[in-house]
Design a protein around this motif. Structure first.
Motif, short mmCIF file in Angstrom:
data_model
loop_
_atom_site.label_atom_id
_atom_site.label_comp_id
_atom_site.label_asym_id
_atom_site.label_seq_id
_atom_site.Cartn_x
_atom_site.Cartn_y
_atom_site.Cartn_z
N ASP A 22 -6.35 5.12 24.70
CA ASP A 22 -5.48 4.75 23.57
C ASP A 22 -4.95 6.26 23.13
OD1 ASP A 22 -5.58 2.15 23.47
OD2 ASP A 22 -7.30 1.88 21.96
N TYR A 24 -4.10 8.67 24.85
CA TYR A 24 -2.91 8.94 25.76
C TYR A 24 -1.61 8.34 25.12
CZ TYR A 24 0.12 8.86 29.56
OH TYR A 24 1.28 8.92 30.41
N PHE A 25 -1.80 7.41 24.75
CA PHE A 25 -0.51 6.51 24.32
C PHE A 25 -0.31 7.03 22.77
CE2 PHE A 25 -1.61 3.46 27.50
CZ PHE A 25 -0.40 3.61 28.04
N GLU A 29 2.96 8.78 21.71
CA GLU A 29 3.97 8.37 20.64
C GLU A 29 4.52 9.55 19.63
OE1 GLU A 29 1.58 5.57 18.25
OE2 GLU A 29 1.82 4.12 20.07
N LYS A 35 5.13 13.05 28.40
CA LYS A 35 5.04 12.17 29.57
C LYS A 35 5.25 12.72 31.08
CE LYS A 35 6.12 7.56 31.35
NZ LYS A 35 6.71 6.37 31.23
N THR A 135 -0.65 7.40 34.94
CA THR A 135 -0.29 7.03 33.37
C THR A 135 -1.79 6.71 33.05
OG1 THR A 135 1.97 6.00 33.61
CG2 THR A 135 0.59 5.53 31.73
N VAL A 137 -4.79 6.34 29.73
CA VAL A 137 -5.02 6.03 28.25
C VAL A 137 -6.45 6.33 27.81
CG1 VAL A 137 -4.96 4.12 26.57
CG2 VAL A 137 -3.37 4.07 28.41
#
Length: 141
Positions: A22, A24-25, A29, A35, A135, A137
């Motif tokens: 989380d 990471y996301f 944001e 990214k 990717t 998280v």
């Protein structure tokens, strides 16, 4: 390459951020351009709102046996994403695309999960190691 959060100070304690978390996301944001930084071979450092430095280093991909997108396979295959996390100690981990039970690891108070590995194999065309993008998280447990 390396990307360092503008708030990072040399003496800041570091915490490793794992793939698919989380954290990471939340970072993406706040800093969408990050990214592009999350490429294999890169080291990423950023600051949590609490002032802790997080360091994730992508070491590479090994054993990419994923079924090519243009093929019919009995099994989906697997690829192994290797990362090193620093902060609350330093450790290296292997995250698997083909086994959900091995797609995440716990590092201190953080859970790092592998969400996606690109590019996906196509035909017999080999993937250049520098082209891989993972990717991840990071979630606080």
């Amino acid at each position: 390459g390396i990307w360092i959060d503008r708030d990072f100070k040399e003496k800041t304690p570091a915490v490793v951020v794992k793939a698919m978390s989380d954290a990471y996301f939340r970072i993406l944001e706040r800093v969408p351009e990050a990214k592009e930084v999350f490429r294999l071979g890169n080291r990423v450092i950023w600051m949590t709102p609490g002032g802790t430095g997080l360091v994730i280093e992508f070491l590479g991909v090994s054993g990419d046996s994923r079924c090519p997108a243009d093929a019919l396979c009995i099994q989906g295959g697997d690829a192994i994403v290797r990362i090193r996390v620093a902060g609350n100690g330093t450790a290296s981990y292997e995250l698997h695309t083909g086994d959900p039970s091995r797609a995440a690891v716990a590092h201190g108070r953080y859970l790092i999960s592998l969400v996606e590995l690109q590019p996906y194999p196509f035909g017999s065309t080999p993937i250049d190691p520098d082209d891989y993008r993972a990717t991840l998280v990071v979630r606080l447990q």
